[in-house]
Design an enzyme around this catalytic site. Structure first.
Site, short mmCIF file in Angstrom:
data_model
loop_
_atom_site.label_atom_id
_atom_site.label_comp_id
_atom_site.label_asym_id
_atom_site.label_seq_id
_atom_site.Cartn_x
_atom_site.Cartn_y
_atom_site.Cartn_z
N SER A 148 0.84 -1.20 0.00
CA SER A 148 0.00 0.00 0.00
C SER A 148 0.87 1.25 0.00
O SER A 148 1.67 1.46 -0.91
CB SER A 148 -0.96 -0.05 1.19
OG SER A 148 -2.00 0.89 1.05
N ASP A 286 -9.43 -6.14 -4.33
CA ASP A 286 -8.99 -4.95 -3.60
C ASP A 286 -9.97 -3.80 -3.80
O ASP A 286 -10.22 -3.36 -4.93
CB ASP A 286 -7.60 -4.53 -4.11
CG ASP A 286 -6.91 -3.53 -3.19
OD1 ASP A 286 -7.60 -2.80 -2.48
OD2 ASP A 286 -5.66 -3.49 -3.21
N HIS A 314 -7.33 -5.98 -0.14
CA HIS A 314 -6.15 -5.11 -0.03
C HIS A 314 -5.15 -5.63 0.99
O HIS A 314 -3.94 -5.45 0.82
CB HIS A 314 -6.61 -3.70 0.34
CG HIS A 314 -5.53 -2.68 0.32
ND1 HIS A 314 -4.90 -2.29 -0.84
CD2 HIS A 314 -4.95 -1.95 1.33
CE1 HIS A 314 -3.98 -1.37 -0.57
NE2 HIS A 314 -3.99 -1.16 0.74
#
Length: 357
Positions: A148, A286, A314
């Protein structure tokens, strides 16, 4: 004799009751403290030790296991509002002889909290480079992993400091121009359209699911980040909130930096400069950063190895820790010519990972 035995039994019983009582009390009244204790226990069980490194007045907090050997060290960068402990599920499935370093990103957990100049992506890259030098990790090439926000940082680091790396793995990275909007990005666009940055700043705590302040908001965040959200007892949710809420002001400041014009597309801008062997791992479901970003990286860097995981969101490190550890090990292992075809080398149960060609 009987009295002595009775007293011994009472004393032994009292000793046994005290830990149970402490556990129950902590669970009911201080669940956040109990969660920190749980992470401490898990780190010890996995052989990870918390350490500190200083560069001038700046302090880095990290956990590590093993020592530098013939195989590259793994340096892992966590995502927004997480900590080094988010990698514990993955560390469980990595070989004990692999040198592993998990660092708290700038401002998070035990690493120094300074100001906005350190929270942009380039600012974080500079601090991570400072950390690498402070522990001598740059003496031999290491493998960098980021997820991320940490994936954005890892990709830009690879572009700026290629000599440091033997390779890089990006897990659902931020910082791209995504062909399709995720649920989260759609929300951000709606907030931007509703007013100027001042409006976004004023309503951030209430409107951004990544900065929860109530149990329901935390439930919503877990549903956003995980394809199959964990079913947590209310006291555990309360403990998570107790540990997060004091940091919400920092999270807000950080968030405004990484979605600002100087950082939002940092990875996209630096893709042409990445020369290290590159692996990309992404959950197909995601909802935070759309999986279409994987194709963007593949188009810019055709040699990149892209793995897409079915039924995964995610939070790949939380939802598929064993799979992620295996993909890392496979990528790090010496490859014979022709072994780059991941699909042909799948093991039973690996059908959820597909290579993008």
């Amino acid at each position: 004799m009987e009295l002595s035995a009775a007293k011994t039994a009472m004393l032994t019983g009292g000793i046994l009751v005290l830990p149970v009582l402490a556990f129950v009390t902590s669970f009911l009244f201080w669940p956040g403290v109990l969660l920190k204790g749980y992470n401490w226990f898990w780190r010890r069980r996995l052989g990870l030790q918390v350490r500190f490194s200083h560069s001038g007045s700046y302090r880095f907090c990290y956990s590590s296991r093993g020592s530098v050997g013939t195989e590259p060290t793994l340096l892992l960068l966590h995502g927004f509002s997480a900590s080094k402990d988010m990698w514990l599920p993955v560390a469980k499935f990595l070989p004990r002889n692999r040198h592993l370093v998990c660092v708290d990103m700038p401002g998070h957990e035990g690493t120094s909290r300074t100001g906005a100049e350190d929270y942009s992506i380039l600012g974080q890259v500079a601090r991570i480079h400072q950390f690498v030098r402070s522990i001598g990790l740059d003496r031999t090439p290491f493998h960098l992993v980021g997820t991320s926000m940490g994936g954005n940082v890892a990709g830009v680091y690879a572009a700026c400091h290629p000599a440091d790396l033997s390779g890089v793995t990006l897990v659902c990275p931020a910082g791209l121009v995504y062909p399709a909007d995720s649920r989260f990005i759609t929300l951000l666009r709606e907030l931007e359209q509703s007013g100027a940055d001042q409006n976004l700043d004023q309503n951030l705590d209430q409107n951004i699911p990544l900065i929860p302040s109530t149990p329901q908001a935390l439930d919503d965040m877990l549903a956003l980040c995980c394809h199959t959200p964990p079913k947590l007892p209310r006291q555990v949710l309360r403990g998570l909130l107790d540990n997060r809420i004091p940091n919400n002001g920092f999270y807000k400041e950080l968030f405004l930096q990484i979605v600002g014009p100087d950082s939002r597309n940092s990875l996209q801008d630096h893709l042409p400069l990445i020369s290290s062997p590159l692996q990309v791992v992404w959950g197909r479901e995601d909802q935070v950063l759309d999986v279409s970003g994987a194709a963007v990286i593949k188009a810019a860097l055709p040699q990149a190895r892209v793995e897409l995981l079915d039924d995964c969101g995610h939070s790949v490190a939380l939802e598929r820790p064993r799979k992620l550890a295996k993909l890392l090990q496979d990528f790090l292992s010496p490859q014979e010519p022709g072994d780059r075809n991941f699909l042909s080398s799948q093991e039973p149960g690996d059908a959820d990972a597909k290579k993008v060609s």
